[in-house]
Design an enzyme around this catalytic site. Sequence first.
Site, mmCIF file in Angstrom:
data_model
loop_
_atom_site.group_PDB
_atom_site.id
_atom_site.type_symbol
_atom_site.label_atom_id
_atom_site.label_comp_id
_atom_site.label_asym_id
_atom_site.label_seq_id
_atom_site.Cartn_x
_atom_site.Cartn_y
_atom_site.Cartn_z
ATOM 1 N N ARG A 27 42.066 -0.182 -6.319
ATOM 2 C CA ARG A 27 41.783 -1.553 -6.766
ATOM 3 C C ARG A 27 43.025 -2.273 -7.295
ATOM 4 N NH1 ARG A 27 36.146 -2.208 -7.670
ATOM 5 N NH2 ARG A 27 36.594 -3.977 -8.998
ATOM 6 N N TRP A 74 46.203 -4.820 -10.789
ATOM 7 C CA TRP A 74 46.738 -5.624 -9.672
ATOM 8 C C TRP A 74 47.116 -6.950 -10.309
ATOM 9 C CZ3 TRP A 74 45.728 -10.238 -7.091
ATOM 10 C CH2 TRP A 74 46.310 -10.370 -5.826
#
Length: 609
Positions: A27, A74
Site C-alpha cells: 500500500r 505512500w
Amino acid sequence: MCGIVGYIGSENSADIVYKGLEKLEYRGYDSAGIAVIKDDKIHIRRSVGKLINLQKNIKNNPISGFIGIGHTRWATHGKPSEENAHPHTDCSGKIVVVHNGIIENYIQIKQQLQKEGHKFASETDTEVIAHLIEKYYKGDLFNAVKSALKDIRGAYALSVICSDDDSRIIVARKDAPLILGVGKDENFIASDVSALLAYVRDVIFLENDDIAEIKKDSIKIFDKNGNEAKRTVQKILWDAIQAEKCGYKHFMLKEIYEQSQTIQDTFRGRISVEDNKILLETVKISKDFLNKISRICIVACGTSYHAGLVAKFMIEELTSIPAEVNIASEFRYGTPVLNGTVLTIFISQSGETADTLAALKLAKEKGATTLAICNVIGSSISREADNVLYTHCGPEIGVASTKAFTGQLTALYLLVMDFAIKKGTVSEDKLAYLIKQMWDIPIKVTECLKQSEQILEIAKTFHMKKQFIYLARNINYPIALEGALKLKEISYIYAEGYPAGEMKHGPIALIDENMPVMVIATKSKVYEKVLSNIEEAKARGAKIIAIANINNKEIIEKSDYQIFVPEVDEMFSPLINVIPLQFFSYYVSTMRGCDVDQPRNLAKSVTVE
Ligand code: M6R
C-alpha cells in the site's frame, strides 16, 4: 494508499505490528514507523524507504510493549523522510497518531494551531491530527479524538494512542478502510484483512464516521451520532497462505500462476454446465429493469478500466444494450447523463480506489442503479453499491494487477451471460456453448502458463529496449492497453497500446528498427486485418512479436518471434491473451533489476484522488 496496523493484548505489539506492516507494504513503501507504549512512555521507531530499514532500526534499538500502532507510507504531503514518516506526535510527545487518507483543510488547521503555540515537526497533513487531539485532550483520549474529528475535512483511517492510558487504542474512519480483528484477550487493527489473517478470522469492517475504543478484551464502536453501534462480525475465509510468496520469487509471479485457480474460484457455484444456468445471488438486476435501461455505464481506473473496455464488447454483442466505459477520475468531474434508466458498473480490485468510489457516489446521487465488481470483501465500494459481485481471487499483493484482472473478466462474463439470459438475447444453444467455453478456460490458462520459458527467451532479447508498441483489434484492443500498462509500471519502459487499425493515422510514424511491436494475432474475425497491420509495421523495420494460436504456421513467416497460446472463442480470448503479456512484463522487469512487486511511485490501493 498507506497501511496502518495496531495491536493490543499480551504479546509484543512491535513484532505483531511489524508483521502486519509487511503484509500491507504494497500500500506504500516510502517510509514506515511503529510506536508502542511501555512503562507509561511512548517509544517510536521510524525509517525512510522499505520496511526492511525499519526492521534494521528496531533490531539496533529494540522496542516492546503490549500496545502499539504502525504505518507504512505512500507520500502525499511532504517528501519521504524520517520527519514525515508516521507515527506523528503532539507537542508533549504523549499522543501518537497513524493515518491513511488526506486531511483537506490541514493548512488552515495548522496555521490556527501554530498561532496557538503548537510546534510542528513535519510537512504532513497527518501531524495536525495529533496536535488537534492534544488541544482537546482533558484526560480522556476518546473524547479528544471525537472533538478533533469535528474540525477535520477529508478522508481518514486513524489509530491513536496516548501514554497516559495503555489500556486502549482509539480508531476512526471516513472514506478510508479500517478493519478490526477480533481476538481472545487481544484485538487487532488493520487497513486490510491480509495483515490479520495470521491471527484472526473474525473481523469487523468499520463504517464511515465510526469511532471505536479498542481494549484487549473489548471493542466499543460509536456511530456518527455518538450512539453505540452494533457492527456485524464477519468470518474471513481467505487462506493466510494466499498472502505468502510460497516459494515464488515475487508475488506477481505467484499471482500469474494462480490464475487458472482464481478464474475457477470466481465462477465456481455460479455456472452450471449441466442445466445451462448462471446463478448470481448477490445481483438483484431484474429482467424488467434490463428491458427498460437505456445503457450500461462502466467506471473504473487502470487495469480495472481495461476489464471494463473488454466488457463493453461482451455487453453489446450478447445483450445489445449500449455500453460505455469511463475512467473514474474523468467521469467524476464531468457531467455524466445518469438517471434511473442507467445501470452503472464500478470495477475495482481493492474496492477502495478514491476516484471510483467518488464516481459511484455521484451515480447514486443521480439516481442510477449501481453494481460493483470487487475483490476485497467489505471494501468501501462493495458496501456502497446497490449490488456487488465479488471476484474470488484471494489477496493480490503485487502492485501490478494480474489475477484480479482475469477475475474481473470472469465476473463480467458471468454477469453479461446472466443479462443475456434475462433479456433473451442468446439462444439456448449459444448459451450452452458460452458456458462450456467459460468452464474450459482454467484448463486453457494452465496450458498457457506452460509457455513461460518461451516468453523468458523473448524477454532476454528485448529487455533493454527503450520503447514498445502493443497492437490488437476489437475485443483484444484493451488487452494491448493492459500489456503496455504492465510493461510501463514494472519495467519503466515507455509503452503504448493502440488499436492496430489506427496506426496509419499517426503512430506508424514512430516505427523503425528500434521499435519492437507486440501484436495480438489470435483467431478472430479481424485476424486477416491484424496480419495486414503486421505487414505495415514490418515494412518499416519493426521487430514483431506475435501472440498467436498453437498450430498457426503462417504467423512464423509473418512475425519475428511468436508466443503460442491455446485457441478459444474470440469472446473469451482476452482471458488467455493477457497471460503472455503479464509474463513478458514480469521477465523484462526482473532482467532490468526493477522492483517487480513494489514499483517506484506506485501503491496498490489508490485512496487519494
Ligand atoms: O483497486 P482498483 O482495481 O480500483 O485499482 C485500480 C488501479 O489503480 C489498478 O488497476 C492499477 O492500474 C494497477 N497498478 C495496474 O496493474
